[in-house]
Write a protein that holds these residues in place. Sequence first.
Motif, PDB file in Angstrom:
ATOM      1  N   SER A   1     -13.301  -6.914   6.371  1.00 15.46           N
ATOM      2  CA  SER A   1     -12.878  -6.154   5.175  1.00 15.46           C
ATOM      3  C   SER A   1     -13.272  -4.792   5.125  1.00 15.46           C
ATOM      4  N   GLY A   2     -13.175  -4.085   4.022  1.00 14.67           N
ATOM      5  CA  GLY A   2     -13.549  -2.689   4.282  1.00 14.67           C
ATOM      6  C   GLY A   2     -15.013  -2.470   4.608  1.00 14.67           C
ATOM      7  N   THR A   3     -16.049  -3.138   4.288  1.00 14.53           N
ATOM      8  CA  THR A   3     -17.389  -2.811   4.705  1.00 14.53           C
ATOM      9  C   THR A   3     -17.425  -3.057   6.077  1.00 14.53           C
TER      10      THR A   3
ATOM     11  N   GLN B   1     -16.961   0.676   7.212  1.00 11.08           N
ATOM     12  CA  GLN B   1     -18.194   1.304   7.117  1.00 11.08           C
ATOM     13  C   GLN B   1     -19.403   1.088   8.197  1.00 11.08           C
TER      14      GLN B   1
ATOM     15  N   PHE C   1     -20.131   2.039  -3.660  1.00 13.40           N
ATOM     16  CA  PHE C   1     -19.649   2.066  -2.364  1.00 13.40           C
ATOM     17  C   PHE C   1     -20.460   2.969  -1.402  1.00 13.40           C
TER      18      PHE C   1
ATOM     19  N   ARG D   1     -23.585   1.611  -0.512  1.00  8.13           N
ATOM     20  CA  ARG D   1     -23.349   0.619   0.319  1.00  8.13           C
ATOM     21  C   ARG D   1     -23.315   1.273   1.921  1.00  8.13           C
TER      22      ARG D   1
ATOM     23  N   THR E   1     -17.218   9.282   0.539  1.00  9.88           N
ATOM     24  CA  THR E   1     -16.520   8.182  -0.083  1.00  9.88           C
ATOM     25  C   THR E   1     -15.245   8.905  -0.795  1.00  9.88           C
TER      26      THR E   1
ATOM     27  N   ASN F   1     -12.476   7.559  -2.641  1.00  8.82           N
ATOM     28  CA  ASN F   1     -12.170   6.924  -4.010  1.00  8.82           C
ATOM     29  C   ASN F   1     -13.390   6.093  -4.372  1.00  8.82           C
TER      30      ASN F   1
ATOM     31  N   THR G   1     -14.729   3.180  -5.960  1.00  8.23           N
ATOM     32  CA  THR G   1     -14.007   2.234  -6.535  1.00  8.23           C
ATOM     33  C   THR G   1     -14.853   1.545  -7.945  1.00  8.23           C
TER      34      THR G   1
ATOM     35  N   ASP H   1     -14.940   6.958   3.835  1.00  5.40           N
ATOM     36  CA  ASP H   1     -14.555   5.597   3.390  1.00  5.40           C
ATOM     37  C   ASP H   1     -13.211   5.907   2.605  1.00  5.40           C
TER      38      ASP H   1
ATOM     39  N   VAL I   1     -11.183   3.388   1.462  1.00  6.45           N
ATOM     40  CA  VAL I   1     -10.617   2.079   1.548  1.00  6.45           C
ATOM     41  C   VAL I   1      -9.776   1.780   0.258  1.00  6.45           C
ATOM     42  N   SER I   2     -10.088   2.396  -0.791  1.00  4.09           N
ATOM     43  CA  SER I   2      -9.250   2.236  -2.037  1.00  4.09           C
ATOM     44  C   SER I   2      -8.288   3.451  -2.364  1.00  4.09           C
TER      45      SER I   2
ATOM     46  N   GLN J   1      -6.147  -5.313   1.703  1.00  4.80           N
ATOM     47  CA  GLN J   1      -6.228  -5.716   0.301  1.00  4.80           C
ATOM     48  C   GLN J   1      -6.016  -4.738  -0.957  1.00  4.80           C
ATOM     49  N   LYS J   2      -6.204  -3.541  -0.329  1.00  4.06           N
ATOM     50  CA  LYS J   2      -6.388  -2.641  -1.521  1.00  4.06           C
ATOM     51  C   LYS J   2      -5.020  -1.764  -1.754  1.00  4.06           C
TER      52      LYS J   2
HETATM   53  C1  LIG Z   1     -13.615  -2.358  -1.709  1.00  5.83           C
HETATM   54  C2  LIG Z   1     -14.338  -1.380  -0.985  1.00  5.83           C
HETATM   55  C3  LIG Z   1     -15.156  -1.465  -0.088  1.00  5.83           C
HETATM   56  C4  LIG Z   1     -15.430  -2.714   0.712  1.00  5.83           C
HETATM   57  O1  LIG Z   1     -14.472  -3.101   0.943  1.00  5.83           O
HETATM   58  P1  LIG Z   1     -14.706  -4.933   1.313  1.00  5.83           P
HETATM   59  O2  LIG Z   1     -13.256  -5.250   1.867  1.00  5.83           O
HETATM   60  O3  LIG Z   1     -14.881  -5.548  -0.224  1.00  5.83           O
HETATM   61  O4  LIG Z   1     -15.670  -5.082   2.188  1.00  5.83           O
HETATM   62  C5  LIG Z   1     -15.926  -0.161   0.638  1.00  5.83           C
HETATM   63  N1  LIG Z   1     -15.298   1.020  -0.121  1.00  5.83           N
HETATM   64  C6  LIG Z   1     -14.582   1.090  -1.172  1.00  5.83           C
HETATM   65  C7  LIG Z   1     -14.457   2.724  -1.576  1.00  5.83           C
HETATM   66  C8  LIG Z   1     -13.867   0.112  -1.474  1.00  5.83           C
HETATM   67  O5  LIG Z   1     -13.059   0.307  -2.512  1.00  5.83           O
END
Ligand SMILES: *Cc1c(COP(=O)(O)O)cnc(C)c1O
Length: 388
Positions: free
Chosen positions: A80-82, A85, A107, A110, A157, A159, A161, A188, A190-191, A213-214
Motif C-alpha cells: 500500500s502507500g505506506t 514511504q 500522513f 507517518r 507530502t 497532497n 489526505t 509522497d 499517494v493521493s 487505490q487512490k
Molecule cells: C493513503 C495515503 C497514504 C497511505 O497509504 P496506504 O495505502 O493506506 O498505506 C500515505 N500518504 C498519503 C498522502 C495517502 O493519501
Amino acid sequence: MTIHERKAIPIPQVEPRAPIPEQNLRIPGPTPVPAEVLAEMARPMINHRGPEFAAIVRRVTARLQYFFQTTSPVLTYAASGTGGQESAVANLFSPGDPVVAITIGAFGNRFASIAEAYGLQVTRIEFPWGQAADPNIVEERLKSTASAGSYKGVLLTHNETSTGVTNDVETLAAVIRHLNPDALIAVDAVSSLGCVPLEMDAWDLDVVFTGSQKGWMSPPGVMMIAPGPRAWEANKTAKSPRFYFDWANTRKSLELGQHPSTPAVSVFYALDIALEMMLNEGRQAIFERHQRIGDYVRWRVQEMGLELLAGHRYASNTVTAVLTPADLDTKALLKKLREQDSVVFAGGQGQLEGKIFRVGHLGYFQEIDLVEAMDMLEKRLRESGLTG
Ligand SMILES: *Cc1c(COP(=O)(O)O)cnc(C)c1O
C-alpha cells in the motif's frame, strides 16, 4: 519439558457472507473502480514470470512514467502507500542520517515516524492542520534549525489526505534545492498523482510514489515508486536494512518484465486497462475534471453553510475536508448517510477526529456521483435543522 495437550480448534462460527450494497463511495481511498476494470480482474491467473505478464508490466510501467512525468524507471511493489514511504526511507538513507520532514498532517507525520523507526535523525517542520507548508517559513526553518547543508534529505507530502490540503511541491522543491543542492527530495504523492499536476523530472524531485487505490481507478495492492538519478546514487551507499523493498534488486527484475517476488497479478490486470482508460481521456482532461469537481464540492459545501478546513489557495482537488458544526454528531451523520443513502464519507484522523468529515473525489467518478452525494448531505443537514 511440559507436553501440552492438543486442543482441537473448532470450526469457527462466523457471520454469513452477505451481499454488499452498491454505494456512492466518497472516501479518499479505496476509490471506485470502473466496471471494465473490475471485469478485467476476473481473468484467470497467469505465470508472473511468463511472457504475457511481462508484456503487461512493460505497458503499465511505461504508462506510469508518462503520468509521473519522468524518464526514470517506475518500480512496483505489492504494497500500500505506506510501503512507498518505508521504501523511500530504507533505500535512501543510513541510520543516524539527518533528514527534515515537512509535515502538514497525519500522513506527513507517518512519513516522519517511519524515518525515526529507521534510526534517522528527524527534524520536523510542522504546520497547523488545514494549512499548506509556507515556502518562506520552510526556507527560514531550513536555514536555522538544520544548519543548511547538514541534512541529507527532505520528506514531503504532495497532497495531505487527512486535511484536504495540497502543498506547492514545485516551489518547496525549488527552495530546498536552492539551499541544499544535494538534498534528496522524497515526495509522497499517494493521493495526488494521476489526478493533479506533478512533474517529477521538471520539478527535480528525487523520489515520487503513489498507490493503486487512490487516483488510479484500481483496487488496493500495488505501490508505484520512481527513484531519480540522485536517488539511485544515494541508494548505492544507503545502509538502512532492506530486503523486500530493495530498489536495485527490483530494478534488475523489472528489466526482464518481472518482480523479485510474486506481484499482485490481478491488480496489474486492473492497472493495465485503467491506465489505458486514463490515456484515452487524456492527462490534461483528467486534471481539469478533478479541478472542476473540487470547485463544485467546495461550492456546495459552503452553500450549505458549512466551513472548509483548508484555505482556498491550497484546497485539494482530490479530497475535501469539511468542518462539522459544533452541534452536530459527525459519527451519527456519516452513519445515517451510509446506512440510509448509501453515501460513504470518511471521518477525521488524529486530532481532527470528530471535528471534520472528508469527501473523496479522486480517480473514477462522474459529476453526478458528487451531485448526488452533496444532495444527500444537504438533505440530512436540513433534517438536523442545520441548514436553510
Ligand atoms: C493513503 C495515503 C497514504 C497511505 O497509504 P496506504 O495505502 O493506506 O498505506 C500515505 N500518504 C498519503 C498522502 C495517502 O493519501
